[in-house]
Design a protein around this motif. Structure first.
Motif, PDB file in Angstrom:
ATOM      1  N   CYS A 266      37.773 -13.490   4.598  1.00 28.49           N
ATOM      2  CA  CYS A 266      37.871 -12.218   5.310  1.00 28.49           C
ATOM      3  C   CYS A 266      38.779 -11.268   4.524  1.00 28.49           C
ATOM      4  CB  CYS A 266      38.393 -12.439   6.721  1.00 28.49           C
ATOM      5  SG  CYS A 266      40.146 -12.805   6.832  1.00 28.49           S
ATOM      6  N   CYS A 269      42.569 -12.330   4.411  1.00 26.21           N
ATOM      7  CA  CYS A 269      42.949 -13.386   3.457  1.00 26.21           C
ATOM      8  C   CYS A 269      42.969 -12.848   2.029  1.00 26.21           C
ATOM      9  CB  CYS A 269      41.994 -14.573   3.553  1.00 26.21           C
ATOM     10  SG  CYS A 269      42.288 -15.543   5.041  1.00 26.21           S
ATOM     11  N   TRP A 291      40.462 -10.452  13.999  1.00 24.59           N
ATOM     12  CA  TRP A 291      41.364 -11.534  14.412  1.00 24.59           C
ATOM     13  C   TRP A 291      42.776 -11.339  13.853  1.00 24.59           C
ATOM     14  CZ3 TRP A 291      36.618 -12.247  12.061  1.00 24.59           C
ATOM     15  CH2 TRP A 291      36.636 -12.430  10.689  1.00 24.59           C
TER      16      TRP A 291
HETATM   17 ZN   LIG Z   1      40.702 -14.944   6.588  1.00 28.32          ZN
END
Ligand SMILES: [Zn+2]
Length: 367
Positions: A266, A269, A291
């Motif tokens: 994502c 990250c 998230w």
């Molecule tokens: Zn991630």
């Protein structure tokens, strides 16, 4: 397998809507809807805990060559983690409610610590991460695909077994499965390493409050401090840079196909963990991921690698400008001196707001 009777546990399904209750005033109906929603969440947590424990106990029985002490250790960790989530639920669930009536006394007698400590001690991981630790300790997976195939079969049995139940949960309602598993390894650019694989799971719990609790307790206890530092600074843009030779791969569970499939990292990250070779490559442009920082499977796998690979740990740097002194110890110091205390305070407040008796932070630890 544990007896089935408890799965229904007195919970009945509700399907009432405004359409079939025309005389109920809208605000009353809304109130009723909220109550039912709460009941549903509690019931899902209860059933998830039961199903997961049931399947995990089966798995322990199947692995006959694993030492009894190892099995007992992991079962107690699993019981404690599940009981803990029951305890911090908005309407708390007692440990024995997760077990069939016929097994409650035996379990309490054999595994007293999880029963006693779920109201005072914190787990260090979510249930699926405990499962992952167990299987990677006792089984030798030579490739990530072997592990994925093992987990697919574990998940399938979890669902198949639940299909026999009239009120059982489907995969999307289940509280404790990890949707993503990540694998990472360090390949020394000079050669000569054994490419040991480290695995991590995304947070396997539902609820914003629960996830925040797990991220905060992982930051102060479970993760390497450099990871906790990167997660803490996720919003500010500060990040950590890994030395050359880091590889990370992720797999997402596809509920329809019941398979783990490769997944790109994502945007969060990519931003937090610099100089990592992600596979499959990141999507461009990066998607706006909703998230929380710290939720991803990569955090757990990269953290395990840092804790277990000295040369990588020593090569980690912060992107802070002007830079911290050029060492990984400086990141740890910065985290310990100016971040950790605030996280602890926030965690204690969150736990108190859920009836958890946290005067000080203690962790479940088996001798
Ligand atoms: Zn991630």
């Amino acid at each position: 397998m544990l007896p089935k009777a408890v799965v229904t546990n007195g919970h009945t399904e509700h399907s009432t809507t405004a359409a079939n209750e025309p005389n109920v005033p809208p605000e009353k109906w809304q109130q009723k809807r909220l109550v039912r929603q709460k009941e549903k969440l509690r019931s899902n947590l209860l059933k998830s805990g039961f199903q997961f424990l049931d399947r995990f106990v089966e798995l322990l029985k199947e692995m006959e060559d694993v030492p009894k002490d190892t099995k007992k250790k992991y079962l107690q960790k699993m019981l404690h983690a599940i009981f803990f989530f029951g305890q911090i639920h908005v309407t708390p669930i007692e440990p024995r409610e997760f077990l069939p009536e016929s097994h409650q006394d035996t379990f309490r007698c054999l595994y007293l610590a999880p029963f006693q400590q779920c109201t005072t001690h914190l787990p260090t991981k979510t249930p699926y991460s405990i499962l992952l630790d167990y299987v990677t300790e006792v089984k030798r997976f030579t490739t990530p695909q072997e592990l994925m195939s093992f987990l697919q079969s574990f998940n399938a049995q979890l669902w198949n077994q639940s299909l026999e139940e009239p009120h059982a949960l489907n995969a999307t309602e289940f509280t404790f499965t990890a949707s993503v598993i990540a694998c990472c390894f360090y390949s020394d650019p000079q050669g000569g390493t054994d490419l040991h694989h480290f695995y991590g799971a995304s947070l396997s719990c539902k609820g914003l409050h629960e996830r925040r609790i797990m991220i905060e307790l992982s930051s102060i206890k479970t993760w390497h401090k450099a990871m906790a530092y990167a997660v803490h600074h996720g919003d500010t843009g500060l990040a950590i840079t890994f030395p050359e030779g880091m590889w990370s791969q992720a797999f997402q569970f596809n509920v329809e196909e019941q398979k783990y499939q490769e997944k790109s990292p994502c945007g969060k990250c990519q931003q937090m963990f610099r100089n990592v070779n992600f596979w499959p490559p990141p999507n461009t442009p990066a998607t706006g991921d909703k998230w929380q920082y710290g939720n991803c499977a990569e955090v757990e796998s990269l953290s395990k690698l840092l804790l277990g690979t000295r040369v990588v740990e020593e090569g980690v740097r912060s992107t802070r400008t002007p830079p911290l002194p050029n060492s990984y110890e400086a990141i740890e110091r910065d985290f310990t001196n100016s971040i950790e205390e605030d996280i602890k305070k926030s965690l204690i407040n969150r736990l108190r707001s859920r009836q958890f008796k946290a005067k000080t932070l203690q962790f479940f630890n088996l001798q």
